[in-house]
Design an enzyme around this catalytic site. Structure first.
Site, PDB file in Angstrom:
ATOM      1  N   ARG A   1       1.083  -1.407   0.191  1.00 19.36           N
ATOM      2  CA  ARG A   1       0.132   0.165   0.073  1.00 19.36           C
ATOM      3  C   ARG A   1       0.858   1.213   0.158  1.00 19.36           C
ATOM      4  O   ARG A   1       0.814   1.979  -0.720  1.00 19.36           O
ATOM      5  CB  ARG A   1      -0.820  -0.101   1.184  1.00 19.36           C
ATOM      6  CG  ARG A   1      -2.268   0.187   1.388  1.00 19.36           C
ATOM      7  CD  ARG A   1      -2.785  -0.196   2.568  1.00 19.36           C
ATOM      8  NE  ARG A   1      -2.103  -1.526   2.945  1.00 19.36           N
ATOM      9  CZ  ARG A   1      -2.448  -2.627   2.475  1.00 19.36           C
ATOM     10  NH1 ARG A   1      -3.687  -2.832   1.563  1.00 19.36           N
ATOM     11  NH2 ARG A   1      -1.806  -3.651   2.536  1.00 19.36           N
ATOM     12  N   THR A   2       1.767   1.399   0.944  1.00 21.34           N
ATOM     13  CA  THR A   2       2.613   2.659   0.996  1.00 21.34           C
ATOM     14  C   THR A   2       3.084   2.794  -0.140  1.00 21.34           C
ATOM     15  O   THR A   2       3.229   4.110  -0.513  1.00 21.34           O
ATOM     16  CB  THR A   2       3.053   2.658   2.482  1.00 21.34           C
ATOM     17  OG1 THR A   2       2.048   2.370   3.457  1.00 21.34           O
ATOM     18  CG2 THR A   2       3.882   4.093   2.541  1.00 21.34           C
TER      19      THR A   2
ATOM     20  N   LYS B   1      25.533  -5.403   0.340  1.00 20.76           N
ATOM     21  CA  LYS B   1      27.124  -5.065   0.200  1.00 20.76           C
ATOM     22  C   LYS B   1      27.721  -4.157   1.373  1.00 20.76           C
ATOM     23  O   LYS B   1      28.803  -3.870   1.494  1.00 20.76           O
ATOM     24  CB  LYS B   1      27.414  -4.167  -0.990  1.00 20.76           C
ATOM     25  CG  LYS B   1      26.769  -4.905  -2.153  1.00 20.76           C
ATOM     26  CD  LYS B   1      27.243  -4.159  -3.513  1.00 20.76           C
ATOM     27  CE  LYS B   1      26.823  -4.440  -4.832  1.00 20.76           C
ATOM     28  NZ  LYS B   1      26.827  -3.132  -6.022  1.00 20.76           N
TER      29      LYS B   1
HETATM   30  C1  NCD Z   1       0.849  -0.123   8.325  1.00 23.71           C
HETATM   31  C2  NCD Z   1       2.463  -0.027   8.558  1.00 23.71           C
HETATM   32  O1  NCD Z   1       2.954  -0.358   7.577  1.00 23.71           O
HETATM   33  O2  NCD Z   1       2.789   0.235   9.563  1.00 23.71           O
HETATM   34  N1  NCD Z   1       0.241  -0.296   7.213  1.00 23.71           N
HETATM   35  C3  NCD Z   1       0.513   0.740   6.103  1.00 23.71           C
HETATM   36  O3  NCD Z   1       1.297   1.689   6.071  1.00 23.71           O
HETATM   37  N2  NCD Z   1      -0.244   0.728   5.324  1.00 23.71           N
HETATM   38  C4  NCD Z   1       0.272  -1.077   9.322  1.00 23.71           C
HETATM   39  C5  NCD Z   1       0.535  -2.452   9.265  1.00 23.71           C
HETATM   40  O4  NCD Z   1       1.463  -2.916   8.678  1.00 23.71           O
HETATM   41  O5  NCD Z   1      -0.036  -3.448   9.962  1.00 23.71           O
END
Ligand code: NCD
Length: 361
Positions: free
Chosen positions: A51-52, A80
């Site tokens: 997602r991010t 490395k």
């Molecule tokens: C969260 C994260 O990566 O901290 N998810 C995200 O950013 N979409 C929450 C999670 O991983 O549970």
């Protein structure tokens, strides 16, 4: 040079401007189609993410810019033995802005000390996740029409859930915010966060052990996943993994206009039937994430034009106590990377590591 490492790096006004810009982008998408033409975003993801990372990529593409980067540590020079500091020095000459995710707490802070372009923390260990916070704030603003006078329940893994830590920090600047922490004993909010919350005068909070007892009070229920990857002990993980599941039965006693948020990915903490409830806002929340990242990229690039990086690296944003104490937190970047030990005195008078915020023993 302005970066976004922690939600408090932006003032409340700046956050509101970014949220407002996000809303303007939603209303007039065509206006921003070429806003980042010729600019490049580097996504440096040392830890898995769908997602991010894709949200950042989509955001930059919708602004007419380009994206380069890597999506796991194995495909970068870390294998490395390259340091974060050297990697970002190099990337600074290829790109205009960096989004970094790292499994070590404080890695994006290190990056910001060496980069000559803005660095965005896209999640560092169990510490912070400020762009998820901007996503959450834009969602709350759109769904509830306000960011103050809210009762918000945080449920699940409050110990390792970085999205929770960052959202609480951001909400502490608003009036009338009442936080209810719903978690098993093993997954309580870390001490440094609890101490900080006691120091915030605006915010009221309490801890409970079940969702049911507080459901009717909530304006927002913020659900989280149990962060398996951050557990040191398998047995402990098994004991808590199914705690705190939201189902349609529990939704029955909630307010008609309560909203359910979740940063996703979801595992089993929200049953699929809840998705059909109009109060389930987590898929709308994901979409807001792209728009608010567009707003953030535009804002940081504008700041960078006005104030380019000056001086030799490392550059520190605050008058830290430098190399006078040592942090011993196992997942702090200062344990593995050769960096200056930085400590700051916090509001409650204690000294905390600048990278991971762990209190000096
Ligand atoms: C969260 C994260 O990566 O901290 N998810 C995200 O950013 N979409 C929450 C999670 O991983 O549970």
């Amino acid at each position: 040079m302005r970066h976004l490492i922690d939600p408090t790096d932006l003032t409340r006004e700046e956050i509101e401007q970014i949220v407002a810009l996000g809303e303007d982008i939603i209303a007039h998408r065509e206006k921003y189609r070429e806003a980042c033409k010729g600019k490049k975003l580097a996504t440096l993801f040392y830890e898995p993410s769908t997602r991010t990372r894709l949200s950042f990529t989509a955001a930059m593409m919708e602004l007419g810019g380009d994206v380069l980067g890597f999506s796991n540590a194995n495909s970068s020079s870390v294998t490395k033995g390259e340091s974060v500091a050297d990697t970002v020095r190099v990337i600074s000459s290829f790109a205009d802005i960096i989004a970094m995710r790292h499994f070590k707490e404080g890695a994006p802070l290190v990056a910001s000390q060496y980069a000559t372009i803005p660095v965005i923390n896209a999640g560092d260990g169990s510490h912070a996740h400020p762009t998820q916070t901007l996503t959450d704030l834009l969602t709350i603003k759109r769904e509830k029409g306000r960011l103050d006078h809210l009762t918000i329940g945080f449920c699940g893994d409050l110990k390792f859930g970085r999205t929770v830590h960052s959202l609480i920090k951001a909400l502490s600047r608003y009036e009338g915010v009442n936080v209810i922490l719903i978690s098993p004993e093993e997954l309580r909010l870390p001490d440094y966060m609890l101490q900080e919350m006691q120091a915030y005068s605006n915010l009221t909070f309490r801890e409970v052990r079940t969702m049911e007892e507080v459901m009717p009070e909530l304006d927002i229920l913020y659900m989280t996943r149990v962060q398996k990857e951050r557990f040191l002990d398998e047995e402990e993980f098994d004991r808590v993994k199914d705690s705190f599941v939201l189902d349609t039965e529990k939704m029955k006693v909630a307010k008609n206009d309560m909203i359910v948020l979740h940063p996703l990915p979801r595992v089993n903490e929200i049953t699929r039937e809840v998705d059909k409830d109009p109060r389930a806002a987590y898929f709308r929340q994901v979409e807001n994430g792209k728009f608010v990242r567009m707003a953030l990229i535009l804002t940081l690039l504008k700041y960078a034009e006005k104030a380019p990086a000056e001086g030799a690296a490392p550059r520190y944003s605050e008058p830290f106590e430098i190399n006078r104490h040592v942090c011993h937190h196992h997942s702090c970047i200062s344990q593995t990377e050769d960096v200056d030990q930085l400590f700051r005195r916090s509001e409650d008078g204690t000294l905390r590591c600048a990278y991971c915020e762990t209190r000096l023993k």
